[in-house]
Write a protein that holds these residues in place. Structure first.
Motif, PDB file in Angstrom:
ATOM      1  N   VAL A 121       0.849  -1.185   0.000  1.00 20.77           N
ATOM      2  CA  VAL A 121       0.000   0.000   0.000  1.00 20.77           C
ATOM      3  C   VAL A 121       0.888   1.240   0.000  1.00 20.77           C
ATOM      4  O   VAL A 121       1.753   1.398   0.862  1.00 20.77           O
ATOM      5  CB  VAL A 121      -0.931   0.013   1.229  1.00 20.77           C
ATOM      6  N   ASN A 122       0.698   2.069  -0.996  1.00 18.71           N
ATOM      7  CA  ASN A 122       1.521   3.275  -1.168  1.00 18.71           C
ATOM      8  C   ASN A 122       3.008   2.935  -1.207  1.00 18.71           C
ATOM      9  O   ASN A 122       3.853   3.627  -0.637  1.00 18.71           O
ATOM     10  CB  ASN A 122       1.234   4.284  -0.051  1.00 18.71           C
ATOM     11  N   GLY A 123       3.325   1.832  -1.895  1.00 23.12           N
ATOM     12  CA  GLY A 123       4.714   1.454  -2.114  1.00 23.12           C
ATOM     13  C   GLY A 123       5.396   0.754  -0.967  1.00 23.12           C
ATOM     14  O   GLY A 123       6.590   0.444  -1.061  1.00 23.12           O
ATOM     15  N   ARG A 124       4.673   0.467   0.126  1.00 21.08           N
ATOM     16  CA  ARG A 124       5.288  -0.145   1.299  1.00 21.08           C
ATOM     17  C   ARG A 124       4.461  -1.344   1.743  1.00 21.08           C
ATOM     18  O   ARG A 124       3.228  -1.277   1.762  1.00 21.08           O
ATOM     19  CB  ARG A 124       5.366   0.886   2.430  1.00 21.08           C
ATOM     20  N   PRO A 125       5.110  -2.469   2.095  1.00 22.09           N
ATOM     21  CA  PRO A 125       4.330  -3.630   2.559  1.00 22.09           C
ATOM     22  C   PRO A 125       3.414  -3.250   3.710  1.00 22.09           C
ATOM     23  O   PRO A 125       3.833  -2.626   4.685  1.00 22.09           O
ATOM     24  CB  PRO A 125       5.417  -4.605   3.017  1.00 22.09           C
ATOM     25  N   LEU A 126       2.152  -3.630   3.581  1.00 17.57           N
ATOM     26  CA  LEU A 126       1.183  -3.307   4.618  1.00 17.57           C
ATOM     27  C   LEU A 126       1.570  -3.945   5.951  1.00 17.57           C
ATOM     28  O   LEU A 126       1.334  -3.372   7.017  1.00 17.57           O
ATOM     29  CB  LEU A 126      -0.212  -3.775   4.187  1.00 17.57           C
ATOM     30  N   LEU A 127       2.168  -5.122   5.905  1.00 20.58           N
ATOM     31  CA  LEU A 127       2.572  -5.812   7.128  1.00 20.58           C
ATOM     32  C   LEU A 127       3.531  -4.961   7.951  1.00 20.58           C
ATOM     33  O   LEU A 127       3.517  -4.995   9.179  1.00 20.58           O
ATOM     34  CB  LEU A 127       3.234  -7.152   6.768  1.00 20.58           C
TER      35      LEU A 127
END
Length: 343
Positions: free
Chosen positions: A36-42
């Motif tokens: 999400v937005n270029g970054r892993p949501l985790l």
């Protein structure tokens, strides 16, 4: 709710398995993470040992059912229109805890998708006030969201990553124990002395080759030539010592093909009395030392277990762990690194 859209993508991720210092096992899991937005949501949640429902080792029918659920083509499995975003990597049962969120249609024409009210949930009801994460809501453009997920449905011949390892060495007893440990955590392992006679189709099922310390350079070159002739790009592991948890950690690292920028643990350098550790997001890091004494007995010592903020860190080490032939294993909730003690 903000009218600003977030970007949505899927990316390969690994939950590294291993033989832990206390003798317990941790399963190896490969899955697709939500970016999400270029970054892993985790990484945007608390330090969490979890996997998404889009795991490579679930049957195709179950994998497809999870994809259709995220597309809102199936009824939500939980009350309040809630879906499991991340679950337990060992059993995936809700009773172990899961990250859930409400997923609904959005946008003026109802074609977009919104993920909201993220929470930690252990039963049928989510308590947002007590267990909410405070992130989101995320509004995704319908076209981008559907395209990413529908690619998975279109790939009817989805090929799971190669999770088999070829073990080559002189100490059969060590190789047998290593193969058993790898199989326990979900990685196939076979033992051989010569890969030249192995059919190319079988070589293509391996993701890594692990060499024992007694394997000569000539023998290693012959194995590499066999894989090269078969057109197989595998990771090669030079075993540091005949210590099973250490070798398992080396193989786990070799099988991790996730780009460096999407890993939590990105660096480990060990010098006499100090470990340099680099992480990309706040997480719990465990450092364990493995040492062989003059009689080739294995000694294990847990050196550090704590939370680190993003960036580079220097961690003092207990002097007892750095005597003799010593190696350090660094582990986070997503990856593992191994380094020998440099003096």
């Amino acid at each position: 709710m903000s009218a600003e859209y977030a970007t949505f993508a899927l990316a390969p991720a690994v939950r590294a398995g291993g033989v832990l210092a206390n003798g317990s096992y941790q399963a190896h899991r490969e899955f697709l993470d939500f970016v999400v937005n270029g970054r892993p949501l985790l990484f945007q949640l608390s330090d969490l040992d979890a996997v998404s429902p889009l795991a490579s080792d679930v049957p195709p029918a179950i994998f497809t059912a999870h994809v259709r659920a995220l597309l809102l083509e199936a009824e939500p499995p939980l009350d309040g229109g809630r879906y499991i975003i991340y679950g337990c990597p060992e059993c995936e049962g809700l009773e172990c805890g899961a990250v859930t969120a409400a997923i609904e249609r959005g946008g003026a024409d109802g074609q977009d998708f919104v993920w909201r009210d993220f929470a930690w949930q252990t039963d049928g009801t989510a308590d947002l006030e007590r267990n909410g994460y405070g992130i989101g809501p995320f509004s995704f453009r319908g076209g981008q969201y559907r395209e990413e997920l529908e690619k998975l449905l279109a790939d009817a011949e989805r090929v799971a990553p190669a999770r088999r390892v070829l073990l080559i060495g002189a100490r059969v007893a060590v190789l047998a124990k290593l193969a058993a440990a790898l199989r326990t955590i979900g990685i196939g392992a076979e033992i051989t002395h010569d890969a030249a006679a192995v059919p190319a189709d079988e070589l293509r099922t391996y993701g890594a080759v692990a060499f024992g310390r007694a394997v000569s350079e000539r023998e290693r070159a012959a194995v590499r030539a066999a894989f090269s002739a078969a057109g197989v790009d595998v990771a090669y592991v030079d075993g540091l010592a005949p210590i099973i948890p250490l070798l398992v950690a080396q193989i786990e690292h070799a099988l991790d093909r996730v780009p460096l920028e999407r890993r939590r643990l990105t660096g480990l350098v060990v010098t006499d009395g100090e470990a340099g550790v680099e992480v990309t997001s706040g997480c719990r890091v465990q450092l364990t030392a493995y040492r062989l004494d003059r009689l080739y007995r294995t000694h294990v010592q847990e050196l550090f277990d704590g939370s680190l903020e993003p960036g580079a860190h220097r961690i003092p080490l207990d002097g007892r762990a750095t005597r003799g032939e010593s190696f350090i294993v660094a582990r986070t909730t997503g990856s593992v690194l191994v380094a020998p003690m440099v003096r």
